[in-house]
Scaffold this motif. Structure first.
Motif, PDB file in Angstrom:
ATOM      1  N   GLY A  44     -60.030   4.790 -13.727  1.00 46.59           N
ATOM      2  CA  GLY A  44     -59.656   4.587 -15.077  1.00 46.59           C
ATOM      3  C   GLY A  44     -60.441   4.047 -15.796  1.00 46.59           C
ATOM      4  O   GLY A  44     -60.143   3.131 -16.872  1.00 46.59           O
ATOM      5  N   SER A  45     -61.764   3.942 -15.845  1.00 48.64           N
ATOM      6  CA  SER A  45     -62.801   3.153 -16.570  1.00 48.64           C
ATOM      7  C   SER A  45     -62.954   4.132 -17.660  1.00 48.64           C
ATOM      8  O   SER A  45     -64.171   4.980 -17.787  1.00 48.64           O
ATOM      9  CB  SER A  45     -63.993   2.995 -16.006  1.00 48.64           C
ATOM     10  N   PHE A  46     -62.266   4.523 -18.869  1.00 51.94           N
ATOM     11  CA  PHE A  46     -62.318   5.415 -19.692  1.00 51.94           C
ATOM     12  C   PHE A  46     -63.358   5.309 -20.524  1.00 51.94           C
ATOM     13  O   PHE A  46     -64.312   6.340 -21.081  1.00 51.94           O
ATOM     14  CB  PHE A  46     -61.037   5.676 -20.464  1.00 51.94           C
ATOM     15  N   LEU A  47     -63.730   4.090 -21.047  1.00 52.37           N
ATOM     16  CA  LEU A  47     -64.532   3.828 -22.322  1.00 52.37           C
ATOM     17  C   LEU A  47     -65.920   4.256 -21.520  1.00 52.37           C
ATOM     18  O   LEU A  47     -66.878   4.892 -22.210  1.00 52.37           O
ATOM     19  CB  LEU A  47     -64.541   2.457 -22.416  1.00 52.37           C
ATOM     20  N   LEU A  48     -66.341   3.847 -20.181  1.00 47.37           N
ATOM     21  CA  LEU A  48     -67.611   4.128 -19.597  1.00 47.37           C
ATOM     22  C   LEU A  48     -67.515   5.695 -19.262  1.00 47.37           C
ATOM     23  O   LEU A  48     -68.699   6.174 -19.466  1.00 47.37           O
ATOM     24  CB  LEU A  48     -67.857   3.461 -18.407  1.00 47.37           C
ATOM     25  N   GLY A  49     -66.466   6.278 -18.989  1.00 49.09           N
ATOM     26  CA  GLY A  49     -66.297   7.659 -18.765  1.00 49.09           C
ATOM     27  C   GLY A  49     -66.882   8.603 -20.167  1.00 49.09           C
ATOM     28  O   GLY A  49     -67.598   9.564 -20.188  1.00 49.09           O
ATOM     29  N   ILE A  50     -66.322   8.177 -21.161  1.00 51.20           N
ATOM     30  CA  ILE A  50     -66.558   8.830 -22.461  1.00 51.20           C
ATOM     31  C   ILE A  50     -68.163   8.495 -22.781  1.00 51.20           C
ATOM     32  O   ILE A  50     -68.746   9.603 -23.260  1.00 51.20           O
ATOM     33  CB  ILE A  50     -65.759   7.972 -23.768  1.00 51.20           C
ATOM     34  N   LEU A  51     -68.736   7.547 -22.432  1.00 53.15           N
ATOM     35  CA  LEU A  51     -70.153   6.993 -22.659  1.00 53.15           C
ATOM     36  C   LEU A  51     -70.855   8.193 -21.877  1.00 53.15           C
ATOM     37  O   LEU A  51     -71.980   8.597 -22.465  1.00 53.15           O
ATOM     38  CB  LEU A  51     -70.326   5.541 -22.355  1.00 53.15           C
ATOM     39  N   ALA A  52     -70.516   8.089 -20.365  1.00 52.82           N
ATOM     40  CA  ALA A  52     -71.381   9.014 -19.614  1.00 52.82           C
ATOM     41  C   ALA A  52     -71.062  10.545 -20.122  1.00 52.82           C
ATOM     42  O   ALA A  52     -72.132  11.195 -20.105  1.00 52.82           O
ATOM     43  CB  ALA A  52     -70.488   8.893 -18.259  1.00 52.82           C
ATOM     44  N   SER A  53     -70.096  10.826 -20.592  1.00 54.49           N
ATOM     45  CA  SER A  53     -69.840  12.299 -20.877  1.00 54.49           C
ATOM     46  C   SER A  53     -70.573  12.567 -22.273  1.00 54.49           C
ATOM     47  O   SER A  53     -70.829  13.691 -22.556  1.00 54.49           O
ATOM     48  CB  SER A  53     -68.158  12.558 -21.168  1.00 54.49           C
ATOM     49  N   THR A  54     -70.637  11.477 -23.085  1.00 53.81           N
ATOM     50  CA  THR A  54     -71.647  11.807 -24.266  1.00 53.81           C
ATOM     51  C   THR A  54     -72.985  12.078 -23.977  1.00 53.81           C
ATOM     52  O   THR A  54     -73.674  12.898 -24.435  1.00 53.81           O
ATOM     53  CB  THR A  54     -71.492  10.649 -25.344  1.00 53.81           C
ATOM     54  N   ILE A  55     -73.447  11.308 -23.136  1.00 51.57           N
ATOM     55  CA  ILE A  55     -74.994  11.338 -22.611  1.00 51.57           C
ATOM     56  C   ILE A  55     -75.132  12.621 -21.785  1.00 51.57           C
ATOM     57  O   ILE A  55     -76.404  13.279 -22.126  1.00 51.57           O
ATOM     58  CB  ILE A  55     -75.298   9.947 -21.748  1.00 51.57           C
ATOM     59  N   THR A  56     -74.110  13.089 -21.074  1.00 54.68           N
ATOM     60  CA  THR A  56     -74.286  14.353 -20.294  1.00 54.68           C
ATOM     61  C   THR A  56     -74.249  15.335 -21.103  1.00 54.68           C
ATOM     62  O   THR A  56     -75.144  16.283 -21.013  1.00 54.68           O
ATOM     63  CB  THR A  56     -73.040  14.172 -19.047  1.00 54.68           C
ATOM     64  N   LEU A  57     -73.377  15.253 -22.275  1.00 50.73           N
ATOM     65  CA  LEU A  57     -73.286  16.433 -23.140  1.00 50.73           C
ATOM     66  C   LEU A  57     -74.581  16.495 -23.933  1.00 50.73           C
ATOM     67  O   LEU A  57     -75.295  17.611 -24.181  1.00 50.73           O
ATOM     68  CB  LEU A  57     -72.278  16.394 -24.393  1.00 50.73           C
ATOM     69  N   ALA A  58     -75.521  15.355 -24.254  1.00 52.47           N
ATOM     70  CA  ALA A  58     -76.683  15.547 -24.883  1.00 52.47           C
ATOM     71  C   ALA A  58     -77.756  16.397 -23.961  1.00 52.47           C
ATOM     72  O   ALA A  58     -78.596  16.978 -24.495  1.00 52.47           O
ATOM     73  CB  ALA A  58     -77.045  13.907 -25.306  1.00 52.47           C
ATOM     74  N   PHE A  59     -77.612  15.893 -23.016  1.00 50.62           N
ATOM     75  CA  PHE A  59     -78.363  16.616 -21.774  1.00 50.62           C
ATOM     76  C   PHE A  59     -78.278  17.832 -21.559  1.00 50.62           C
ATOM     77  O   PHE A  59     -79.243  18.745 -21.281  1.00 50.62           O
ATOM     78  CB  PHE A  59     -78.709  15.676 -20.598  1.00 50.62           C
ATOM     79  N   ILE A  60     -77.025  18.514 -21.563  1.00 57.87           N
ATOM     80  CA  ILE A  60     -76.779  19.727 -21.556  1.00 57.87           C
ATOM     81  C   ILE A  60     -77.367  20.688 -22.755  1.00 57.87           C
ATOM     82  O   ILE A  60     -77.961  21.316 -22.409  1.00 57.87           O
ATOM     83  CB  ILE A  60     -75.070  19.953 -21.363  1.00 57.87           C
ATOM     84  N   VAL A  61     -77.079  19.662 -23.895  1.00 55.78           N
ATOM     85  CA  VAL A  61     -77.651  20.391 -25.215  1.00 55.78           C
ATOM     86  C   VAL A  61     -79.345  20.731 -24.891  1.00 55.78           C
ATOM     87  O   VAL A  61     -79.778  21.609 -25.121  1.00 55.78           O
ATOM     88  CB  VAL A  61     -77.590  19.736 -26.454  1.00 55.78           C
ATOM     89  N   ALA A  62     -79.823  19.822 -24.458  1.00 55.06           N
ATOM     90  CA  ALA A  62     -81.420  19.509 -24.244  1.00 55.06           C
ATOM     91  C   ALA A  62     -81.908  20.862 -23.145  1.00 55.06           C
ATOM     92  O   ALA A  62     -82.721  21.561 -23.180  1.00 55.06           O
ATOM     93  CB  ALA A  62     -81.941  18.376 -23.803  1.00 55.06           C
TER      94      ALA A  62
END
Length: 398
Positions: free
Chosen positions: A109-127
Motif C-alpha cells: 500500500g505504499s503508493f507514493l514510493l511505488g509511483i517514485l519507483a515506477s518513474t525511475i523504472t520507466l526512465a531506465f526502460i527508455v534508456a
C-alpha cells in the motif's frame, strides 16, 4: 540513432554543420554551433603540399582507376557494441530490481514510493530502448563504410553511416582541417549551396588524430589530406609517389576481417597518432595502457561481434560500372600486395602459434576477471554465486 559523421557514436542524425552558414571565421560561425573549432584552416586542392604522404592504414583498394578507404568510424568499431551491451546488462538488473520494488510497495500500500519507483523504472526502460537503437549502428550493419575516390571520373562515393551512398563531384568539394575537435583532429570535405555559404554535404577523411591541438596534428592530418589530394590531382610521377606510400591494404571489400586482423585493427589505437602509422615502429604501450588492457580486450570482443554480425557493403551496379579496373593494371595493389601485407603473410608459424595461445590465455584470464566481478556483486547482495570456483573446477585447477 545513426552516426552519419562516423566519429561520435552518440551523434545526431547528420553533421551539425549541414544547412548552416559560415562567415569569414568558420570556426566561430555556423550559428555558433561549432565553437570548439579553434584551429580551422582551409585546404587547397590545387596546391602541392610538401609533406610526407600518410595513408595511415586506411586503404582498402588501390589501382589506377580508384582508391577506396575505410570510413572514419573503423578505428572505434566495437566500442559501441561492448559499451552498449555492458550498460544494457546493468540497466536490465536495475529494471528487474525496480519491478521487485514496485511489487512490494504496491502490495503493502505504499503508493507514493511505488509511483517514485515506477518513474525511475520507466526512465531506465527508455534508456534500455535507446541503447538497443545505439547498438543497431554496429550490429547487423555493414562491416565498414567505404569512401571511394575515382581518379578518372573525378567523383567521390561515400557510404554514410545511415547506410546511404552519397556521390560528390571532386571539383565541387572544398576541404578544411581542424585539429581541436573534442574527439580529435580531422579533415573534412564539404559542398556548398548556390549562395556560396550554406553547407549542403559533408564527409570526413578516415584518419583521426587524437592529440588535440598539438602542432603535430596539423602535419599528420595535412599528410593524410595530401595523400588523397595527390591521388586525385597529381601527375603520373606523383601518382607513383602515392602508390609507394601505401605499405598496407586492408581488403575488407572481399570478405570480413579474420579475428587476428580484427585484433590488429584494435591495436591501431595504440600506435602513435602524430606520425606515419604505416611504419610498424609506431606501436607504443606505456604503463597506463598496460593497465587498460582489459578494456582493449572488451573493445576487441565488441569488434568481433559487430563485424561478424554485419555484411560486406557493395556499391550499386551503376557505380561499379564507373569504376571498372583494367585487369592488367600494374598499380593494382590488391593483386600486387605492398610490403606490409607480404610481411604479415610470411610470419613464421611459431610466432602465429604463440600469438594464438597468448590470445586464448588472455581470454581465459578475462573470464576469471568477469567471474570474480559477478561473485563480488553477489556477495554484496548476500548471495554466494561461486562462479569463479566453478571456472576453476571446469579448468581442473582445483
Amino acid at each position: 540513432m545513426i552516426d552519419i559523421n562516423g566519429r561520435n557514436p552518440f551523434a545526431k542524425l547528420s553533421y551539425k554543420e549541414i544547412n548552416q552558414k559560415f562567415g569569414g571565421n568558420f570556426g566561430v560561425g555556423l550559428g555558433g554551433r561549432v565553437q570548439e573549432i579553434k584551429d580551422f584552416k582551409w585546404l587547397d586542392k590545387t596546391q602541392n603540399y610538401d609533406v610526407p604522404l600518410y595513408p595511415q592504414r586506411t586503404v582498402v583498394q588501390f589501382n589506377s582507376t580508384y582508391m577506396e578507404l575505410v570510413g572514419r568510424q573503423d578505428r572505434i568499431r566495437g566500442d559501441v557494441t561492448f559499451g552498449s551491451l555492458f550498460f544494457l546488462g546493468l540497466i536490465s538488473g536495475v529494471i528487474y530490481l525496480g519491478f521487485v520494488i514496485l511489487y512490494d510497495e504496491f502490495l503493502t500500500g505504499s503508493f507514493l514510493l511505488g509511483i517514485l519507483a515506477s518513474t525511475i523504472t520507466l526512465a531506465f526502460i527508455v534508456a534500455f530502448i535507446y541503447l538497443l537503437a545505439l547498438l543497431s549502428t554496429e550490429l547487423f550493419s555493414y562491416t565498414y563504410l567505404p569512401i571511394r575516390f575515382n581518379r578518372k571520373t573525378r567523383k567521390v562515393y561515400v557510404r554514410q553511416a545511415n547506410r546511404q551512398v552519397q556521390v560528390f563531384d571532386w571539383d565541387d568539394l572544398k576541404f578544411y582541417m581542424a585539429t581541436t575537435y573534442k574527439d580529435g583532429g580531422d579533415v573534412r570535405g564539404i559542398t556548398l549551396a548556390d549562395d556560396g555559404v550554406t553547407i549542403t554535404g559533408m564527409f570526413s577523411l578516415p584518419f583521426v588524430n587524437s592529440l588535440g591541438a598539438d602542432r603535430h596534428d596539423e602535419g599528420t592530418l595535412l599528410g593524410h589530406f595530401e595523400f588523397v589530394r595527390r591521388y586525385m590531382e597529381g601527375n603520373a610521377k606523383q601518382f607513383k609517389e602515392v602508390k609507394s606510400a601505401v605499405r598496407y591494404v586492408h581488403p575488407v571489400h572481399e570478405k570480413r576481417e579474420t579475428p587476428l586482423v580484427s585484433l590488429q585493427r584494435v591495436k591501431l589505437g595504440y600506435h602513435a597518432s602524430h606520425v606515419n602509422q604505416e611504419n610498424p615502429g609506431t606501436f607504443r604501450l606505456v604503463l597506463a595502457e598496460y593497465l587498460l588492457m582489459p578494456f582493449a580486450w572488451l573493445r576487441y570482443m565488441g569488434r568481433l561481434l559487430s563485424i561478424n554480425t554485419s555484411i560486406t557493403p557493395k556499391f550499386s551496379p551503376e557505380i561499379e560500372a564507373e569504376c571498372q579496373i583494367d585487369p592488367n593494371d600494374p598499380y593494382d595493389l590488391n593483386k600486387n600486395l605492398p610490403e606490409g601485407n607480404i610481411e604479415d603473410a610470411n610470419q613464421p608459424i611459431w610466432k602465429k602459434l604463440v600469438f594464438s595461445l597468448a590470445l586464448i590465455l588472455f581470454g581465459i584470464i578475462m573470464l576469471f576477471v568477469f567471474a570474480f566481478f559477478i561473485d563480488m556483486i553477489g556477495a554484496i547482495k548476500g548471495y554466494d554465486t561461486g562462479l569463479a570456483y566453478k571456472l576453476l573446477y571446469w579448468f581442473h585447477l582445483v
